[in-house]
Enzyme design. Structure first.
Site, mmCIF file in Angstrom:
data_model
loop_
_atom_site.group_PDB
_atom_site.id
_atom_site.type_symbol
_atom_site.label_atom_id
_atom_site.label_comp_id
_atom_site.label_asym_id
_atom_site.label_seq_id
_atom_site.Cartn_x
_atom_site.Cartn_y
_atom_site.Cartn_z
ATOM 1 N N SER A 197 0.848 -1.182 0.000
ATOM 2 C CA SER A 197 0.000 0.000 0.000
ATOM 3 C C SER A 197 0.893 1.245 0.000
ATOM 4 O O SER A 197 1.782 1.364 -0.836
ATOM 5 C CB SER A 197 -0.937 -0.055 1.215
ATOM 6 O OG SER A 197 -2.051 0.749 1.045
ATOM 7 N N ASP A 214 -8.317 -5.422 -5.998
ATOM 8 C CA ASP A 214 -7.949 -4.284 -5.166
ATOM 9 C C ASP A 214 -8.169 -2.988 -5.947
ATOM 10 O O ASP A 214 -7.568 -2.791 -7.004
ATOM 11 C CB ASP A 214 -6.479 -4.414 -4.769
ATOM 12 C CG ASP A 214 -5.980 -3.229 -3.960
ATOM 13 O OD1 ASP A 214 -6.820 -2.476 -3.419
ATOM 14 O OD2 ASP A 214 -4.747 -3.069 -3.866
ATOM 15 N N HIS A 228 -5.791 -6.484 -1.685
ATOM 16 C CA HIS A 228 -4.800 -5.495 -1.272
ATOM 17 C C HIS A 228 -3.607 -6.170 -0.602
ATOM 18 O O HIS A 228 -3.754 -6.820 0.426
ATOM 19 C CB HIS A 228 -5.463 -4.497 -0.320
ATOM 20 C CG HIS A 228 -4.748 -3.192 -0.200
ATOM 21 N ND1 HIS A 228 -4.449 -2.406 -1.285
ATOM 22 C CD2 HIS A 228 -4.280 -2.521 0.891
ATOM 23 C CE1 HIS A 228 -3.833 -1.300 -0.871
ATOM 24 N NE2 HIS A 228 -3.712 -1.358 0.440
#
Length: 505
Positions: free
Chosen positions: A182, A432, A457
């Site tokens: 991320s 995602d 994710h």
């Protein structure tokens, strides 16, 4: 600030739907812990020492400013040592408590024995326990004290930290491999590009480094979220799409807000229908991010394929259930899958906003909109003027929407990285919604994209489980192979240098 400064990471921000910046990367708060300890993740236990490193507040000036303690976690159980050129695996800390990210990055722990690696997890400044000025209250006091919360300072923290660590361990020649998911994945990729002499490669998982300016269409994020629901059930998609008008209509009635609070089991009456809409927006966005193929509690305790379960609850509700009762049944999968929550606190943020709102209002400006054709969310266009106004009202600062691309790049990424980059893995799962802002194709023989159709994710960084599908196992094996190649090449070059020196004697 409404829903857009609340969502990103992970990992994202949320104002009003008129200006909606962008969903936030996932995070969670932890109580402070110190010393050597055992921390339990989803299925695994990880042993590490907690230590602290003294950092400069401002790496780019010589002003006499107070220093601060950066927390880091370290494990040397499998390290083969400096004499063997044992690698150092460094996870670039995200916008939250480093323990949460460390224990949700089981892949790194699991491959450490294979590589004989030293593991280090430095915490991002202004998050967790790594607070300048001695406390969160002082660090977050105003725009002046927050002004050192930037990606450039964080990257410099990591660079100074690992350089000092190697010197203390007499491991200056040991290769460093970066990891991150991320926002942490963005940092890993950017650090490899900005400090190529410090790290030999980076695994950047679910890293939306292209989610800036107009590099990708602003509707990309919400289109992917919506498609995740639509692929499970078109009727579920349509129910959610129609629910926003139903919420507004109910809210306009006499005692309508009280009725909405009752329907959705809130602990208090709503101030406006926006409160409910933002709450639902957050749930749907996070569900798309963590639509994992097995049960997990990364964000909330959830079943495997949670969107499928949400849509099942919506579609299979009693025939006399209203549209809003169906929505409540579905969203309860996210907010109350365990069934232990009696009522919901709207202002209870289990993921912890911390400093991300500041980052969203300064550098991390990720334009987002919702399209009428493909989105199940209310239609809106990104409104920079409104975004800017919200940031000024909240922090007294104006955003710099072009700074990230100026400082770190993004436009014409293929030409840039092909010419000046190497040894970066961009891994993404197409479920995602952040994948739309990442690198999804190979840019060169050493800038590689590993893309999985069913991935969520940074799923590849999570601990392995018996339920892992073959495509996930294959993705991780590919990552291991690439990292092995980086380290092998590095060691061969070092050996050649030593051999050349010996001959010169």
């Amino acid at each position: 600030m409404a829903s857009h400064l609340r969502l990103l990471l992970i990992i994202s921000f949320v104002f009003s739907t008129s200006s909606s910046p962008s969903p936030r990367f996932p995070r969670r708060n932890f109580q402070n812990r110190a010393g050597s300890q055992l921390f339990r993740g989803d299925r695994n236990s990880y042993q590490y020492e907690t230590k602290y490193f003294t950092q400069q507040l401002d790496h780019f000036s010589f002003a006499d400013l107070p220093k601060f303690s950066q927390r880091y976690l370290i494990n040397s159980d499998h390290w083969t040592g400096a004499s063997e050129l044992g690698p150092i695996f460094l996870y670039c800390g995200n916008e939250g408590d480093i323990e949460w990210f460390a224990t949700n990055s089981g892949f790194i722990w699991e491959i450490a024995p294979k590589f004989g690696a030293l593991l280090v997890f430095p915490e991002h400044r202004y998050y967790g326990e790594s607070m300048p000025y001695g406390s969160r209250e002082e660090a977050y006091k105003n725009a002046t004290t927050l002004s050192y919360l930037t990606t450039e300072q964080a990257l410099a923290d990591f660079a100074v930290f690992v350089t000092d660590l190697k010197r203390n361990f007499s491991a200056e020649a040991c290769p460093v491999v970066l990891f991150g998911g991320s926002y942490g994945g963005m940092l890993a990729a950017w650090m490899r590009l900005k400090y190529p002499h410090i790290a030999i490669g980076a695994l950047a998982s679910s890293a939306p480094i292209l989610e800036f300016e107009d590099i990708v269409p602003p509707q990309t994020f919400y289109d992917i979220v919506s498609n995740d629901f639509k692929r499970e059930s078109s009727s579920c998609f349509n129910t959610i799409k129609n629910s926003w008008d139903a919420i507004i209509a109910e809210g306009k009635k006499e005692n309508g807000l009280q009725q909405l609070a009752k329907t959705f089991h809130f602990c208090r009456t709503l101030n406006s229908t926006d409160d409910l809409s933002d709450w639902l927006d957050s749930a749907y966005s996070y569900l798309a991010m963590v639509d994992y193929p097995y049960p997990a509690d990364f964000m909330m305790p959830l079943p495997g394929h949670p969107i499928k379960e949400v849509c099942r609850k919506i579609d299979e509700a009693n025939s006399d259930a209203s549209i809003l009762e169906r929505i409540y049944a579905g969203v309860s999968v996210y907010y109350n899958y365990t069934g232990k929550v009696g009522c919901f606190e709207l202002d209870d943020d289990p993921h912890g906003l911390d400093g991300w709102n500041w980052q969203a209002c300064t550098e991390m400006v990720m334009p987002m909109s919702s399209s009428q054709e493909n989105s199940m969310f209310p239609t809106y266009d990104f409104n920079y003027s409104s975004y800017k106004e919200d940031c000024w009202n909240t922090f007294g600062v104006n955003p710099r929407p072009r700074w990230v691309t100026t400082e770190l790049g993004g436009h014409d990424i293929e030409t840039t990285l092909k010419s000046f980059g190497s040894n970066i893995i961009f891994s993404n799962g197409l479920l995602d919604p952040w994948s739309g802002g990442s690198v999804l194709k190979n840019l060169s023989s050493t800038i590689v994209a590993l893309v999985t159709k069913e991935g969520g994710h940074h799923l590849d960084l999570r601990p392995s489980t018996p339920e892992d599908p073959k495509w996930l196992l294959d993705q991780r094996e590919a990552e291991i192979g690439l990292i092995q190649g980086w380290i092998k090449t590095y060691r061969l070059e070092k050996e050649a240098q030593v051999s050349l020196l010996k001959r010169s004697w």
